[in-house]
Design a protein around this motif. Sequence first.
Motif, PDB file in Angstrom:
ATOM      1  N   GLY A  64     -27.923 -28.960   3.531  1.00  0.00           N
ATOM      2  CA  GLY A  64     -27.057 -27.820   3.819  1.00  0.00           C
ATOM      3  C   GLY A  64     -26.123 -27.583   2.650  1.00  0.00           C
ATOM      4  N   HIS A  65     -24.851 -27.299   2.967  1.00  0.00           N
ATOM      5  CA  HIS A  65     -23.853 -27.008   1.935  1.00  0.00           C
ATOM      6  C   HIS A  65     -22.511 -27.654   2.279  1.00  0.00           C
ATOM      7  CE1 HIS A  65     -26.863 -23.933   1.133  1.00  0.00           C
ATOM      8  NE2 HIS A  65     -26.418 -23.957  -0.112  1.00  0.00           N
ATOM      9  N   LYS A  71     -35.554 -25.362   1.214  1.00  0.00           N
ATOM     10  CA  LYS A  71     -34.128 -25.012   1.246  1.00  0.00           C
ATOM     11  C   LYS A  71     -33.819 -23.875   2.215  1.00  0.00           C
ATOM     12  CE  LYS A  71     -33.687 -26.566  -3.505  1.00  0.00           C
ATOM     13  NZ  LYS A  71     -32.725 -27.616  -3.621  1.00  0.00           N
ATOM     14  N   GLY A  72     -34.490 -23.882   3.350  1.00  0.00           N
ATOM     15  CA  GLY A  72     -34.238 -22.891   4.382  1.00  0.00           C
ATOM     16  C   GLY A  72     -33.003 -23.250   5.196  1.00  0.00           C
ATOM     17  N   THR A  73     -32.720 -22.419   6.190  1.00  0.00           N
ATOM     18  CA  THR A  73     -31.577 -22.645   7.084  1.00  0.00           C
ATOM     19  C   THR A  73     -32.008 -22.322   8.502  1.00  0.00           C
ATOM     20  OG1 THR A  73     -30.020 -22.030   5.348  1.00  0.00           O
ATOM     21  CG2 THR A  73     -29.188 -21.981   7.593  1.00  0.00           C
ATOM     22  N   GLU A  74     -31.651 -23.212   9.429  1.00  0.00           N
ATOM     23  CA  GLU A  74     -31.932 -22.910  10.836  1.00  0.00           C
ATOM     24  C   GLU A  74     -30.901 -21.896  11.334  1.00  0.00           C
ATOM     25  OE1 GLU A  74     -31.574 -26.862  12.423  1.00  0.00           O
ATOM     26  OE2 GLU A  74     -29.405 -26.760  12.503  1.00  0.00           O
ATOM     27  N   PRO A  75     -31.244 -21.113  12.354  1.00  0.00           N
ATOM     28  CA  PRO A  75     -30.274 -20.141  12.872  1.00  0.00           C
ATOM     29  C   PRO A  75     -29.017 -20.834  13.414  1.00  0.00           C
ATOM     30  CG  PRO A  75     -32.478 -19.675  13.709  1.00  0.00           C
ATOM     31  CD  PRO A  75     -32.543 -21.015  13.026  1.00  0.00           C
ATOM     32  N   PRO A  76     -27.842 -20.235  13.227  1.00  0.00           N
ATOM     33  CA  PRO A  76     -26.610 -20.850  13.736  1.00  0.00           C
ATOM     34  C   PRO A  76     -26.671 -21.050  15.243  1.00  0.00           C
ATOM     35  CG  PRO A  76     -26.206 -18.594  13.033  1.00  0.00           C
ATOM     36  CD  PRO A  76     -27.598 -18.934  12.619  1.00  0.00           C
ATOM     37  N   GLY A  77     -26.163 -22.190  15.691  1.00  0.00           N
ATOM     38  CA  GLY A  77     -26.098 -22.502  17.119  1.00  0.00           C
ATOM     39  C   GLY A  77     -27.405 -22.973  17.716  1.00  0.00           C
ATOM     40  N   GLU A  87     -12.990 -31.279   3.868  1.00  0.00           N
ATOM     41  CA  GLU A  87     -14.324 -30.824   3.519  1.00  0.00           C
ATOM     42  C   GLU A  87     -15.121 -30.618   4.795  1.00  0.00           C
ATOM     43  OE1 GLU A  87     -15.327 -32.772  -0.828  1.00  0.00           O
ATOM     44  OE2 GLU A  87     -16.623 -33.254   0.852  1.00  0.00           O
ATOM     45  N   ARG A  88     -16.110 -29.724   4.691  1.00  0.00           N
ATOM     46  CA  ARG A  88     -17.058 -29.517   5.793  1.00  0.00           C
ATOM     47  C   ARG A  88     -18.457 -29.547   5.214  1.00  0.00           C
ATOM     48  NH1 ARG A  88     -19.457 -24.596   7.783  1.00  0.00           N
ATOM     49  NH2 ARG A  88     -18.002 -23.439   6.456  1.00  0.00           N
ATOM     50  N   HIS A  89     -19.188 -30.597   5.567  1.00  0.00           N
ATOM     51  CA  HIS A  89     -20.598 -30.660   5.219  1.00  0.00           C
ATOM     52  C   HIS A  89     -21.324 -29.937   6.348  1.00  0.00           C
ATOM     53  CE1 HIS A  89     -20.446 -34.302   2.323  1.00  0.00           C
ATOM     54  NE2 HIS A  89     -19.237 -33.787   2.459  1.00  0.00           N
ATOM     55  N   CYS A  90     -21.810 -28.764   6.073  1.00  0.00           N
ATOM     56  CA  CYS A  90     -22.505 -27.917   7.043  1.00  0.00           C
ATOM     57  C   CYS A  90     -23.997 -28.268   6.933  1.00  0.00           C
ATOM     58  CB  CYS A  90     -22.238 -26.460   6.690  1.00  0.00           C
ATOM     59  SG  CYS A  90     -22.870 -25.296   7.884  1.00  0.00           S
ATOM     60  N   VAL A  91     -24.507 -29.039   7.914  1.00  0.00           N
ATOM     61  CA  VAL A  91     -25.831 -29.655   7.820  1.00  0.00           C
ATOM     62  C   VAL A  91     -26.772 -29.052   8.867  1.00  0.00           C
ATOM     63  CG1 VAL A  91     -27.071 -31.847   7.960  1.00  0.00           C
ATOM     64  CG2 VAL A  91     -24.771 -31.798   6.973  1.00  0.00           C
ATOM     65  N   VAL A 108     -22.012 -25.127  -2.979  1.00  0.00           N
ATOM     66  CA  VAL A 108     -22.409 -26.496  -3.305  1.00  0.00           C
ATOM     67  C   VAL A 108     -23.449 -26.949  -2.291  1.00  0.00           C
ATOM     68  CG1 VAL A 108     -21.633 -28.879  -3.585  1.00  0.00           C
ATOM     69  CG2 VAL A 108     -20.154 -27.002  -4.318  1.00  0.00           C
ATOM     70  N   GLU A 109     -24.693 -27.062  -2.770  1.00  0.00           N
ATOM     71  CA  GLU A 109     -25.776 -27.555  -1.924  1.00  0.00           C
ATOM     72  C   GLU A 109     -25.713 -29.070  -1.845  1.00  0.00           C
ATOM     73  OE1 GLU A 109     -30.650 -27.812  -1.701  1.00  0.00           O
ATOM     74  OE2 GLU A 109     -29.676 -27.350  -3.609  1.00  0.00           O
TER      75      GLU A 109
END
Length: 139
Positions: free
Chosen positions: A110-111, A33-39, A124-128, A98-99
């Motif tokens: 993502g969320h 459940k990590g996150t890549e850096p934005p951009g 809605e925005r699915h931020c993937v 919301v994951e």
Amino acid sequence: MAVTGDKKLDKSTPDAEWKKLLSSEEYHVIRQKGTEPPGSGKYNKFDSEGTFVCAACQAPLYGSNTKFNSGCGWPAFYDNLPDTVDRHTDVSMGMKRVEITCKNCGGHLGHVFEGEGFKNPIDERHCVNSVSIKFKPKS
């Protein structure tokens, strides 16, 4: 359920198998459940016709027709393909979010954010994470 060679890839796939199949970055984001850096992701400003599939199990998740530029630094979609994404309450960052996960393998995508005022049919925005998906071009 997706199959790689003779291997069934779904929620029952053991963690040790995911470690063999995924790169260290994919494993960190998708399984931990990590996150890549934005951009930083290759699909952030990507615009081609096709389908986005789970990078872990190859299950179809999003059509390119629901992708939009939100300016958030990650690929954004306003809706997933029917019955492909699960939603879970996530309080890991000290706030309620919301994951979203792949319905087939449980991989972290993502969320979802609602009510931000984006001009799409459901606001809605699915931020993937780009690491969580792969693109299959329209044939």
